[in-house]
Design an enzyme around this catalytic site. Structure first.
Site, short mmCIF file in Angstrom:
data_model
loop_
_atom_site.label_atom_id
_atom_site.label_comp_id
_atom_site.label_asym_id
_atom_site.label_seq_id
_atom_site.Cartn_x
_atom_site.Cartn_y
_atom_site.Cartn_z
N PRO A 88 0.79 -1.22 0.00
CA PRO A 88 0.00 0.00 0.00
C PRO A 88 0.83 1.28 0.00
CG PRO A 88 -0.70 -1.46 1.77
CD PRO A 88 0.43 -2.12 1.09
N ASN A 89 0.36 2.23 -0.79
CA ASN A 89 0.88 3.60 -0.86
C ASN A 89 2.20 3.73 -1.64
OD1 ASN A 89 -1.25 4.79 0.69
ND2 ASN A 89 -0.35 3.86 2.49
N ASP B 2 1.96 -14.80 7.62
CA ASP B 2 1.62 -16.22 7.43
C ASP B 2 1.79 -16.65 5.98
OD1 ASP B 2 1.08 -16.46 10.10
OD2 ASP B 2 -1.10 -16.48 9.89
N TYR C 7 10.58 9.98 1.48
CA TYR C 7 10.77 8.91 0.48
C TYR C 7 11.45 9.36 -0.80
CZ TYR C 7 7.58 6.50 3.62
OH TYR C 7 7.02 5.93 4.73
N ARG D 297 6.82 2.14 13.81
CA ARG D 297 7.47 1.58 12.61
C ARG D 297 8.65 0.69 12.95
NH1 ARG D 297 5.10 4.45 8.34
NH2 ARG D 297 4.59 6.55 9.00
N HIS E 245 4.01 -3.60 9.58
CA HIS E 245 3.94 -3.38 11.02
C HIS E 245 2.79 -4.11 11.69
CE1 HIS E 245 6.95 -0.49 9.95
NE2 HIS E 245 6.09 0.19 9.20
N ARG F 177 4.49 11.31 -2.72
CA ARG F 177 4.15 11.06 -1.33
C ARG F 177 5.31 11.44 -0.41
NH1 ARG F 177 4.62 5.02 1.19
NH2 ARG F 177 3.75 5.53 3.23
N ASN G 116 8.57 -4.77 -0.41
CA ASN G 116 8.32 -3.61 0.43
C ASN G 116 6.83 -3.64 0.75
OD1 ASN G 116 8.01 -1.22 1.78
ND2 ASN G 116 9.16 0.02 0.31
N ARG H 20 12.59 6.00 12.87
CA ARG H 20 11.37 6.78 12.68
C ARG H 20 10.45 6.60 13.89
NH1 ARG H 20 8.89 5.89 6.95
NH2 ARG H 20 7.73 7.71 7.68
N ALA I 17 3.03 -0.16 5.08
CA ALA I 17 2.53 -0.21 6.47
C ALA I 17 2.13 -1.61 6.91
CB ALA I 17 1.35 0.75 6.62
N GLU J 10 12.89 -8.53 2.88
CA GLU J 10 12.11 -7.35 3.28
C GLU J 10 12.93 -6.09 3.01
OE1 GLU J 10 11.07 -7.45 7.46
OE2 GLU J 10 10.54 -5.33 7.47
N HIS K 50 12.92 -1.63 2.78
CA HIS K 50 12.27 -0.35 3.04
C HIS K 50 13.14 0.77 2.50
CE1 HIS K 50 9.39 -2.33 5.63
NE2 HIS K 50 10.40 -2.99 6.16
N LEU K 51 12.51 1.77 1.94
CA LEU K 51 13.23 2.95 1.48
C LEU K 51 13.83 3.70 2.67
CD1 LEU K 51 10.31 3.78 -0.82
CD2 LEU K 51 12.63 3.71 -1.74
N SER K 52 12.99 3.92 3.68
CA SER K 52 13.44 4.67 4.86
C SER K 52 14.00 3.69 5.89
CB SER K 52 12.26 5.44 5.46
OG SER K 52 11.24 4.54 5.90
C1 DQA Z 1 8.15 1.90 4.13
C2 DQA Z 1 8.13 2.20 5.64
C3 DQA Z 1 6.75 1.92 6.21
O1 DQA Z 1 6.73 2.22 7.61
C4 DQA Z 1 5.71 2.78 5.53
O2 DQA Z 1 4.42 2.47 6.02
C5 DQA Z 1 5.76 2.69 4.05
C6 DQA Z 1 7.07 2.67 3.40
C7 DQA Z 1 9.52 2.30 3.48
O3 DQA Z 1 9.76 1.86 2.37
O4 DQA Z 1 10.29 3.04 4.09
O5 DQA Z 1 4.75 2.73 3.37
O6 DQA Z 1 7.97 0.51 3.93
#
Ligand code: DQA
Length: 143
Positions: free
Chosen positions: A9-10, A86, A22, A110, A79, A17, A73, A106, A76, A97, A99-101
């Protein structure tokens, strides 16, 4: 043998965004960068805002075969999604796994990932390069 780059998502909103967190790179830019950096590799790219669609994609690559692993990635869902955790446990392909950040630098909520324990490893905090490092990690696992 292909690599699935799976985004939750997102992540479709990258570039627009929260650019201060990001950056300005879009998901299309990231995907193009992966194709250019690993021209000999075949990639599948999939993004969804929907948790169920991500689970179904994991099951699909497992059933089809021919996938060496997944760079994920989960946004959210990282978390809180026990369903995603599962599903990762249920499939026999390694999942890295990413993550950009840096999720550990943070907000408190997170800092916990419910999927890390069932992933092959975690890469967090390197922007688009997190995805490149994720691909390298998978290639290393595949030998
Ligand atoms: C994220 C970090 C997550 O906490 C956040 O909800 C995202 C992006 C990252 O790539 O840093 O949507 O996965």
């Amino acid at each position: 043998m292909s690599i699935l780059v799976l985004n939750g998502p997102n992540l479709s909103r990258l570039g627009k965004r929260e650019p201060e967190v990001y950056g300005l790179t879009t998901l299309e830019d990231i995907n193009r960068g992966l194709r250019e950096s690993f021209p000999e590799r075949s990639f599948e790219f999939f993004q969804s805002e929907d948790e169920g669609a991500l689970l179904e994609k994991l099951f699909q690559i497992e059933d089809q075969g021919g996938c060496i692993g997944v760079v994920l990635n989960a946004g959210a869902l990282t978390h809180y999604s026990i369903a995603l955790r599962d599903a990762i446990s249920a499939v026999h392909v390694p999942v890295v796994e990413v993550h950009l950040s840096n999720i550990y630098a943070r907000e408190e909520f997170r800092r916990r990932s419910v999927i890390s324990e069932v992933c092959a490893g975690v890469i967090s905090g390197f922007g688009a390069n997190s995805y490149h490092l994720g691909v390298r990690a998978l290639l290393g696992l595949a030998g």
